[in-house]
Scaffold this motif. Structure first.
Motif, short mmCIF file in Angstrom:
data_model
loop_
_atom_site.label_atom_id
_atom_site.label_comp_id
_atom_site.label_asym_id
_atom_site.label_seq_id
_atom_site.Cartn_x
_atom_site.Cartn_y
_atom_site.Cartn_z
N TYR A 32 10.35 -4.53 -12.92
CA TYR A 32 8.93 -4.84 -12.86
C TYR A 32 8.78 -6.08 -11.99
CZ TYR A 32 4.25 -6.33 -14.09
OH TYR A 32 2.94 -6.72 -14.02
N SER A 37 7.62 -9.17 -3.17
CA SER A 37 7.55 -7.78 -2.73
C SER A 37 8.96 -7.28 -2.42
CB SER A 37 6.64 -7.63 -1.52
OG SER A 37 7.08 -8.44 -0.45
N ARG A 52 9.95 3.35 0.05
CA ARG A 52 9.04 2.89 -1.01
C ARG A 52 8.85 1.39 -0.87
NH1 ARG A 52 6.19 4.65 -5.08
NH2 ARG A 52 6.15 3.60 -7.06
N GLY A 54 7.02 -2.07 -2.92
CA GLY A 54 6.47 -2.53 -4.18
C GLY A 54 6.11 -3.99 -4.12
N TYR A 55 5.11 -4.38 -4.90
CA TYR A 55 4.66 -5.76 -4.96
C TYR A 55 4.20 -6.05 -6.38
CZ TYR A 55 0.50 -3.05 -3.82
OH TYR A 55 -0.48 -2.08 -3.80
N ASN A 58 4.01 -3.84 -9.81
CA ASN A 58 4.61 -2.51 -9.63
C ASN A 58 5.95 -2.41 -10.34
OD1 ASN A 58 3.67 -2.19 -6.13
ND2 ASN A 58 2.49 -1.67 -7.91
N ILE A 60 9.64 -0.62 -9.90
CA ILE A 60 10.45 -0.09 -8.80
C ILE A 60 11.80 0.29 -9.38
CG2 ILE A 60 11.42 -2.25 -7.94
CD1 ILE A 60 10.50 -1.15 -5.09
N SER A 111 3.14 9.50 -12.75
CA SER A 111 2.52 8.70 -11.70
C SER A 111 3.50 8.49 -10.54
CB SER A 111 2.07 7.36 -12.26
OG SER A 111 1.59 6.53 -11.24
N LEU A 112 4.74 8.20 -10.87
CA LEU A 112 5.77 8.01 -9.85
C LEU A 112 5.98 9.29 -9.03
CD1 LEU A 112 7.78 5.88 -8.80
CD2 LEU A 112 9.43 6.77 -10.44
N GLN A 115 3.05 9.74 -6.69
CA GLN A 115 3.17 8.82 -5.57
C GLN A 115 4.19 9.34 -4.55
OE1 GLN A 115 4.06 4.90 -7.08
NE2 GLN A 115 2.33 4.97 -8.49
N SER A 139 -3.56 2.36 -1.22
CA SER A 139 -3.00 1.05 -1.55
C SER A 139 -3.49 -0.03 -0.59
CB SER A 139 -1.47 1.12 -1.49
OG SER A 139 -0.96 2.11 -2.32
#
Length: 168
Positions: A32, A37, A52, A54-55, A58, A60, A111-112, A115, A139
């Motif tokens: 998490y 990022s 992919r 993430g920030y 998110n 990951i 959800s993943l 995406q 996004s």
């Protein structure tokens, strides 16, 4: 999401460009992102492809390795100084002992998957403009959190093309 974050009793701080996971390693953790990022990428011959991004806020994960326990070709790298909560597979499995937590976990995985499916559509879309518009719509915060060169790589276009699209 708060329930998942609460599982973590370990926080890792990464420097810019530091790897959380390297290609060829096994990684059965979920991460998490509290700040910073990250990107997940794959190295192919002399090139690398970001698959992919993430920030903050998110989750990951190298999902293939998490599920199978086998080495993954994926690498996870900090794009800037980042603080990450580490959630082990053991912690996830303990969390899944209740029905409500299994439903939450299933929702997160769904959800993943959606995406990832949207990502595949982006890659199959022929026009760089269409790819840019789809990502911007999905996004918008991505453009505040991630350097343009990594967004361009993610969208499979040159940084110059991305720059032109952003100006128009």
């Amino acid at each position: 999401m708060k329930e998942i974050m609460a599982l973590s009793d370990k926080i890792v701080t990464l420097k810019r460009n530091e790897f959380l996971k390297t290609s060829g390693s096994v990684d059965t953790n979920v991460y998490y992102i509290e700040s910073g990022s990250l990107r997940i990428s794959i190295f192919n011959d002399d090139s690398e492809q970001t698959i992919r991004l993430g920030y903050k806020g998110n989750l990951i994960v190298a999902l293939d390795s998490f599920i199978t326990g086998a080495p993954s070709h994926l690498a996870i790298q900090a794009l800037k100084k980042s603080s990450i909560r580490v959630i082990s597979k053991y912690q996830i499995n303990a969390f899944l002992q209740t029905e409500s937590n299994r439903i939450l976990w299933s929702t997160l995985l769904e959800s993943l998957i959606v995406q990832q499916f949207e990502r595949e559509i982006d890659l199959l879309t022929e026009s760089p403009l269409q790819r840019y518009k789809r990502v911007l719509q999905r996004s918008p915060q991505l453009f505040q959190e991630i350097p343009n060169k990594h967004i361009a790589n993610y969208l499979r276009m040159s940084p110059e093309t991305l720059s032109r699209l952003k100006k128009s």
